[in-house]
Design an enzyme around this catalytic site. Structure first.
Site, PDB file in Angstrom:
ATOM      1  N   CYS A 100       0.836  -1.254  -0.081  1.00 16.73           N
ATOM      2  CA  CYS A 100       0.188   0.139  -0.049  1.00 16.73           C
ATOM      3  C   CYS A 100       0.993   1.086  -0.150  1.00 16.73           C
ATOM      4  CB  CYS A 100      -0.835  -0.045   1.167  1.00 16.73           C
ATOM      5  SG  CYS A 100      -2.098   1.493   1.480  1.00 16.73           S
ATOM      6  N   CYS A 197      -4.047  -1.966   6.718  1.00 17.14           N
ATOM      7  CA  CYS A 197      -4.042  -0.607   5.787  1.00 17.14           C
ATOM      8  C   CYS A 197      -5.539  -0.537   4.852  1.00 17.14           C
ATOM      9  CB  CYS A 197      -2.943  -0.864   4.640  1.00 17.14           C
ATOM     10  SG  CYS A 197      -2.795   0.764   3.678  1.00 17.14           S
TER      11      CYS A 197
END
Length: 359
Positions: A100, A197
């Site tokens: 991410c 995330c």
């Protein structure tokens, strides 16, 4: 003024909020950017997007900066979540925060920031960037090693680091909280996020079950004795103790049970008793999908340190080989529950060199 224009990723948390305030105090023209990277029902019990946006708006008002929201959900799904599901389906345990950062926070977000006329971006990560004498940008651990996040940032490259600021890299987390309170930030006491995330605090097994089917199979000891049934190999990780369903003493031992191995071919989960069982220890690892901060791998034979999971103490090791997309490490002491899919990250002192995915 554009030379001092910085776009700060505001999440609604205290770290990114203090980051924006610090940069404004340093004379930067600060623009706040709130990223929505997961599409879900905003009425979901675990969805915090709406509250996070309200917190961002309140913080921006106090600090006196403009803020906008941008939706990177499609990019996240294609670049991060698809890989996340592939890895779990293959029996590995990925770390989506690493991908991410490389693909969303420091790529999609960085590109958007440049379109706003900024030269740099900033986030609330605890890490440092410095330019070495040879002109290369280095990624370093935060001064507050207890909060250091360089492990999650090890895939960042020179182009990304050259345009990134980490104002919290030299500040203890306790001081960040104090600053937030002193300047009257409404989120000064907001707890830190701990979920995956952009997915939040959902129960992980329930979340994963929405996307991957359960495939029950035998749970065996190294000797081949069946001691239970698992719900699907994707739902377990090496070193896991809780949630196995094997409580109490077995074979006269009161030691806890741990997940030790997965056999995808036979859909078998192997479990062992005792934290220091030989099946949980390894002195070597192989990694692939390598990424080096300076663009070059370390030399074979070099001695340094590695982390095979976040918050692990640095483990002395030797680079046996680092050629192409293959890395082999040998550790001075056996490492516990080295898990395929996680990242092996190399350090030379405080300098993060990069790393790869454990095979």
């Amino acid at each position: 003024m554009s030379g001092k224009r910085v776009v700060v990723g505001l999440s609604g948390g205290v770290d990114s909020s203090v980051t924006a305030w610090l940069l404004k105090q340093q004379g930067y023209e600060v623009i706040g950017l709130f990223m929505k990277n997961w599409e879900d029902d905003d009425d979901s019990e675990y969805c915090s997007t709406r509250q996070d946006w309200l917190d961002v708006a309140s913080v921006a008002d106090v600090i006196g900066v403009d803020v906008e929201a941008v939706n990177f959900a499609a990019e996240y799904k294609d670049r991060v979540f698809a890989d996340f599901l592939r890895e779990y389906s293959a029996g590995r345990t990925p770390n989506p925060d690493v991908l991410c950062n490389a693909e969303i926070k420091f790529k999609a977000f960085l590109d958007h920031a440049m379109s706003l006329g900024a030269n740099t971006i900033a986030t609330g990560h605890y890490a440092r960037v410095r330019q070495a004498a040879n002109g290369k940008f280095e990624l370093l651990k935060a001064f507050d090693h207890t909060k250091d996040q360089s492990y999650f940032l090890h895939r960042l490259n020179q182009a990304q680091l050259s345009r990134t600021l980490f104002p919290l890299g030299e500040i203890p987390k306790t001081r960040v909280r104090e600053i937030a309170a002193e300047i009257g930030l409404p989120n000064a006491k907001k707890k830190d996020s701990t979920g995956i995330c952009f997915i939040g605090e959902r129960p992980f097994r329930d979340f994963l079950n929405r996307y991957l089917p359960t495939q029950p199979g035998p749970m065996k000891t190294p000797e081949g004795k069946v001691v239970g049934e698992h719900i699907g190999l994707a739902f377990y990780t090496l070193g896991q103790r809780k949630g196995i369903g094997l409580g109490g003493s077995r074979d006269g031992s009161g030691d806890a049970w741990y997940v030790a191995r997965k056999d995808m071919a036979s859909n078998t989960l192997y479990v062992v008793q005792g934290h220091d069982h030989p099946w949980l220890l390894t002195s070597e690892l192989n990694a692939a999908d390598l990424s080096w901060v300076a663009g070059e791998p370390p030399a074979a034979g070099a001695t340094m340190a590695a982390k095979t999971r976040y918050r692990q103490s640095d483990a002395p090791c030797r680079v046996v080989a680092a050629e192409g997309d293959a890395l082999k490490l040998s550790f001075a002491e056996p490492q516990w529950a080295v898990t395929p899919g996680q990242s092996a990250v190399l350090y030379d002192g405080d300098v993060c060199l990069g790393g790869g995915i454990i095979q």
